[in-house]
Design a protein around this motif. Sequence first.
Motif, PDB file in Angstrom:
ATOM      1  N   GLY A  85      12.152   2.569  -8.469  1.00 25.50           N
ATOM      2  CA  GLY A  85      12.253   3.260  -7.180  1.00 25.50           C
ATOM      3  C   GLY A  85      11.317   2.681  -6.145  1.00 25.50           C
ATOM      4  N   GLU A  86      10.098   2.365  -6.552  1.00 27.44           N
ATOM      5  CA  GLU A  86       9.135   1.755  -5.629  1.00 27.44           C
ATOM      6  C   GLU A  86       9.627   0.392  -5.160  1.00 27.44           C
ATOM      7  N   GLN A  87      10.168  -0.378  -6.085  1.00 25.49           N
ATOM      8  CA  GLN A  87      10.683  -1.699  -5.722  1.00 25.49           C
ATOM      9  C   GLN A  87      11.807  -1.592  -4.697  1.00 25.49           C
ATOM     10  N   LEU A  88      12.709  -0.635  -4.911  1.00 23.79           N
ATOM     11  CA  LEU A  88      13.841  -0.464  -3.987  1.00 23.79           C
ATOM     12  C   LEU A  88      13.370  -0.014  -2.614  1.00 23.79           C
ATOM     13  N   ARG A  89      12.406   0.912  -2.592  1.00 30.32           N
ATOM     14  CA  ARG A  89      11.905   1.400  -1.294  1.00 30.32           C
ATOM     15  C   ARG A  89      11.128   0.320  -0.545  1.00 30.32           C
ATOM     16  N   THR A 120       0.829  -1.206   0.000  1.00 29.59           N
ATOM     17  CA  THR A 120       0.000   0.000   0.000  1.00 29.59           C
ATOM     18  C   THR A 120       0.861   1.253   0.000  1.00 29.59           C
ATOM     19  N   LYS A 121       1.795   1.309   0.925  1.00 27.79           N
ATOM     20  CA  LYS A 121       2.608   2.514   1.121  1.00 27.79           C
ATOM     21  C   LYS A 121       3.509   2.815  -0.069  1.00 27.79           C
ATOM     22  N   TYR A 122       4.139   1.769  -0.612  1.00 21.22           N
ATOM     23  CA  TYR A 122       5.164   1.991  -1.632  1.00 21.22           C
ATOM     24  C   TYR A 122       4.667   1.830  -3.063  1.00 21.22           C
ATOM     25  N   HIS A 123       3.405   1.515  -3.236  1.00 15.94           N
ATOM     26  CA  HIS A 123       2.901   1.406  -4.605  1.00 15.94           C
ATOM     27  C   HIS A 123       1.463   1.912  -4.754  1.00 15.94           C
TER      28      HIS A 123
END
Length: 202
Positions: free
Chosen positions: A89-93, A53-56
Amino acid sequence: MTTIAVRPARREDVRALSATLGKAFFDDPVMAWMLPDPEVRQRRLNRLFAALTKYHHLSRGGVEVALAGDHVGGAALWDPPGQWRQTTGEQLRAMPSLLRAFGVTVRRGMAVEERMSAVHPEEPHWYLAVIGSDPLLRGKGHGHALMQSRLDRVDAEHAPAYLESSNPDNVPYYERFGFEITGEIALPDGGPSLIPMWRNAR
């Protein structure tokens, strides 16, 4: 039936909605296969849904919650057309949180993601990644309210929609909303199957 309030999720809802989804998916066949230890599954599912939820999904504007009083009774994570893929970037975070969620079964989580992505439709569509309600409230209409809320918008845009059911018991429910089975996504190592479903534009 009592009217259930559905509204867009906010960042401060992430903890509550991830806890609700964690409860909803505790007995899910795919989640039980990915996280076989029931002693840690609940905690790790909460982390998983919080990270997703938070990162995507939250940034895409398609996350909604159905309220039971001031409690999040259900939640749905939708992505608008063309936005279902995670950015690098989302994957890394998200990676540290996903590693904490999956632990030693992280390879299973990656295998599921790869197989889902390989057959994901290319045609622009609304994507229902996750929907669930608190098991204590199941049958009260929270899932229905969430589905109807977003599908009203989907139909207003004359757009198709797509999902993967991780539990065959839920297929008839999705069929009532106009989704149709398009195949099967077999998971490795004797895992259960995901059932992809498509809803034509209306």
